[in-house]
Design an enzyme around this catalytic site. Structure first.
Site, short mmCIF file in Angstrom:
data_model
loop_
_atom_site.label_atom_id
_atom_site.label_comp_id
_atom_site.label_asym_id
_atom_site.label_seq_id
_atom_site.Cartn_x
_atom_site.Cartn_y
_atom_site.Cartn_z
N LYS A 104 0.86 -1.19 0.00
CA LYS A 104 0.00 0.00 0.00
C LYS A 104 0.89 1.24 0.00
CE LYS A 104 -3.31 2.54 2.93
NZ LYS A 104 -4.22 2.50 4.10
N ASP A 162 -2.63 10.13 3.41
CA ASP A 162 -4.02 9.73 3.58
C ASP A 162 -4.75 10.77 4.42
OD1 ASP A 162 -6.43 8.49 3.82
OD2 ASP A 162 -5.73 6.81 5.07
N LYS A 202 -10.23 12.80 7.68
CA LYS A 202 -9.77 12.41 9.00
C LYS A 202 -9.77 13.63 9.93
CE LYS A 202 -6.58 8.64 7.77
NZ LYS A 202 -7.30 7.57 8.48
N ASP A 221 1.47 6.40 5.36
CA ASP A 221 0.54 5.43 4.78
C ASP A 221 1.10 4.76 3.52
OD1 ASP A 221 -1.83 4.16 5.42
OD2 ASP A 221 -3.06 5.45 4.14
N ASP A 229 -12.18 6.99 3.30
CA ASP A 229 -10.98 6.78 4.11
C ASP A 229 -10.57 5.30 4.14
OD1 ASP A 229 -8.86 7.42 5.70
OD2 ASP A 229 -10.03 7.66 7.55
N GLU A 250 -9.42 3.60 1.82
CA GLU A 250 -8.88 3.66 0.46
C GLU A 250 -7.80 2.60 0.19
OE1 GLU A 250 -7.72 5.34 2.92
OE2 GLU A 250 -5.60 4.91 2.68
N ARG A 310 -7.66 -0.53 0.85
CA ARG A 310 -8.18 -1.79 0.32
C ARG A 310 -8.59 -1.64 -1.15
NH1 ARG A 310 -12.54 -2.16 5.07
NH2 ARG A 310 -10.82 -1.00 6.05
N1 BES Z 1 -4.38 4.55 6.68
C1 BES Z 1 -5.52 4.26 7.48
C2 BES Z 1 -5.23 3.28 8.59
C3 BES Z 1 -4.31 3.78 9.68
C4 BES Z 1 -4.83 4.43 10.78
C5 BES Z 1 -2.96 3.54 9.61
C6 BES Z 1 -3.98 4.87 11.80
C7 BES Z 1 -2.11 3.96 10.62
C8 BES Z 1 -2.63 4.61 11.71
C9 BES Z 1 -6.63 3.68 6.60
O1 BES Z 1 -6.67 4.09 5.29
C10 BES Z 1 -7.93 4.04 7.23
O2 BES Z 1 -8.20 5.19 7.33
N2 BES Z 1 -8.70 3.06 7.66
C11 BES Z 1 -9.96 3.27 8.27
C12 BES Z 1 -10.91 2.26 7.71
C13 BES Z 1 -12.34 2.50 8.08
C14 BES Z 1 -12.85 3.77 7.46
C15 BES Z 1 -13.15 1.32 7.63
C16 BES Z 1 -9.80 3.07 9.77
O3 BES Z 1 -9.03 2.19 10.19
O4 BES Z 1 -10.40 3.81 10.53
ZN ZN Z 2 -4.80 4.66 4.51
ZN ZN Z 3 -7.71 5.93 5.03
#
Ligand code: BES
Ligand code: ZN
Ligand code: ZN
Length: 484
Positions: A253, A258, A265, A276, A335, A337, A339
């Site tokens: 990834k 992000d 966020k 990210d 968010d 993204e 996946r």
């Molecule tokens: N890049 C984030 C995950 C992340 C969060 C990595 C904190 C490192 C530290 C990812 O893209 C994300 O935002 N995931 C969301 C998914 C949700 C919206 C289903 C999450 O984990 O809140």
């Molecule tokens: Zn992310």
């Molecule tokens: Zn994200």
């Protein structure tokens, strides 16, 4: 990086200006330590027994010897809450940091490793001690430490080289991840990959948006729609000179920032989202490492490099896109993204018919909540592959804990209007939900997904991992690749 020498001679001070003695967990000295203690007329063991020094992870003991050269002896115990290898790596790292801070130039490490893995771990710990990210500092601190000699009675020629390559891979990853997103964008990642490919003889193909559109990679493309910097899919290949024993595809990834997109966020949540792209950085570091180590395997690396930003062209919550495999995805949360990017990357990777398929990603905040910053999550449809990765992680001190791809949870990613949705908005086992989402794009029976959202970033220095970008996972994957 200080030079590393591994000698198979038994301990002698070799003209060092500081010596590190690694003690056993119970603070007893090995033969090398005892030899030094003899030379110092038992002053070292006397000091150790008098002092409050306890064998705890993270503790070092400094002994000044007034009469003899070298005057400084640093003792660190291999005490650990985890594995002996981790303890040794940490002890070597902490003592090297302490010695380096006090101006040591020529360092000797005295211990009697029982096997080559221990020797390698000690060398890694010492090398990783020197990491600092100073790219944007007007005044850069220079370390005086020039050479590290590890004494160990083991004859393997490649061991020093392996410790160097793995440590360097970890520091390379950290440099990429620590670099701010205003310069570290998909184009820069592609440029760095080109440079590595030219230097190490890797094959490389960089896919631009027009090409990706033709290929039908709309899930990946959709992530970058709100950004002014175009995305890149970077395809690297390492082929061994000798006959290849296996073909392993790594997909990373590579979200260079992000923001969350329109599902923006919070301020806190966005703070270190330049990290990210850790998965993609690790993939590049692994390709470099595989070439440097001349591993007898073919390695495909796919870096899914794009930025997740909100503007008038960005993905909207509720939009539907068709992924490369023909499945339609309702983007309920922009968010989620990572996946989307991985879905197309994984599908493309399978067209290259690898024997093993591994993706690595900072995918879910929930990974950090459930397992913390000291271990990654592993989800796999193949127990042999899962075992290989877990053993590699145990060896590298980058443990991966397995979570199930629990089928009953698949209903979370069902969509009312499309085949699947990228987020359920439900907080039950989000890391597993993400894994199940990815599995919708897998038609391969040896696949593993590594979620490193927690350990990729450290709030404080921990073991050999630096504060901020840690490089966690890259040595594990290189150990995994080395074991064919
Ligand atoms: N890049 C984030 C995950 C992340 C969060 C990595 C904190 C490192 C530290 C990812 O893209 C994300 O935002 N995931 C969301 C998914 C949700 C919206 C289903 C999450 O984990 O809140
Ligand atoms: Zn992310
Ligand atoms: Zn994200």
């Amino acid at each position: 990086m200080a030079t590393l020498r591994i000698t198979d001679e038994s301990f002698s001070d070799l003209g060092a200006d500081a010596i590190i003695v690694l003690a056993n967990k119970d603070l007893s000295l090995t033969d090398s330590g005892k030899k030094l203690d003899q030379q110092l007329k038992k002053a070292l063991s006397r000091a150790l027994s008098k002092d409050q020094f306890q064998a705890l992870p993270g503790r070092t003991f400094l002994f000044y010897n007034e009469t003899q050269n070298p005057s400084r002896v640093f003792v660190a115990a291999s005490a650990t809450f985890t594995t002996r290898l981790s303890g040794l790596r940490e002890a070597a790292c902490l003592a090297t940091r302490a010695a380096s801070k006090r101006g040591a130039k020529k360092l000797v490490i005295a211990f009697d490793p029982e096997n080559e893995d221990e020797l390698q771990a000690i060398a890694e710990g010492a090398l990783l001690a020197g990491y600092q990210y100073q790219e944007f500092k007007s005044e850069q601190k220079k370390t005086q430490l020039k050479s590290i000699t590890v004494c160990g009675n083991h004859k393997s020629k490649n061991l020093g080289q392996k410790a160097k390559v793995l440590s360097e891979a970890s520091m390379f990853t950290r440099d990429l991840v620590n670099e701010p997103a205003n310069t570290m964008n998909p184009l820069r990642l592609a440029q760095l990959a080109e440079e590595a490919a030219a230097l190490l003889g890797l094959e490389i193909e960089v896919f631009r948006p027009e090409k990706l559109l033709n290929m039908g990679m709309n899930a990946f493309l959709s992530v970058g729609k709100g950004s002014t910097v175009p995305c890149r899919m970077i395809h690297l290949t390492y082929k061994p000179a000798e006959e290849s024993r296996a073909h392993i595809a790594l997909v990373g990834k590579g979200i260079t920032f992000d923001s969350g997109g329109l599902s923006l966020k919070t301020e806190k949540g966005m703070e270190h989202m330049k990290s990210d792209m850790t998965g993609a950085a690790i993939v590049l570091a692994c390709l470099r490492g595989a070439a440097q180590l001349h591993l007898p395997v073919t390695v495909t690396g796919l870096m899914m490099a794009t930025e997740n930003m909100p503007n008038a062209s960005a993905n909207r919550p509720g939009d539907v896109v068709e992924a490369m495999n023909g499945k339609t995805i309702e983007i309920t949360n922009t968010d989620a993204e990572g996946r989307l990017a991985l879905a197309d990357g994984l599908w493309f990777a399978q067209s290259l018919s690898p024997d093993y398929l591994v993706d690595i990603a900072t995918l879910t905040g929930a990974q950090m909540v459930s397992l913390g910053r000291m271990m990654g999550a592993l989800l796999s449809n193949n127990e042999d592959l899962a075992g290989r990765i877990q053993r590699a992680g145990e060896k590298s001190g980058e443990p991966f804990w397995q979570l199930p791809l629990y089928e009953p949870y698949r209903y979370f990613i069902k969509s009312d209007i499309a085949d699947i949705r990228n987020s359920s908005g439900n907080q039950e086992a989000p890391t597993i939900q993400a894994g199940l989402f990815l599995s919708e794009f897998i038609q391969h029976d040896r696949w593993a997904h590594l979620d490193i959202a927690g350990p990729s970033w450290q709030d404080r220095e921990y073991n050999v991992f630096s504060r901020n970008a840690s490089g966690f996972g890259v040595r594990c994957l290189l150990e995994f690749l080395s074991d064919f």
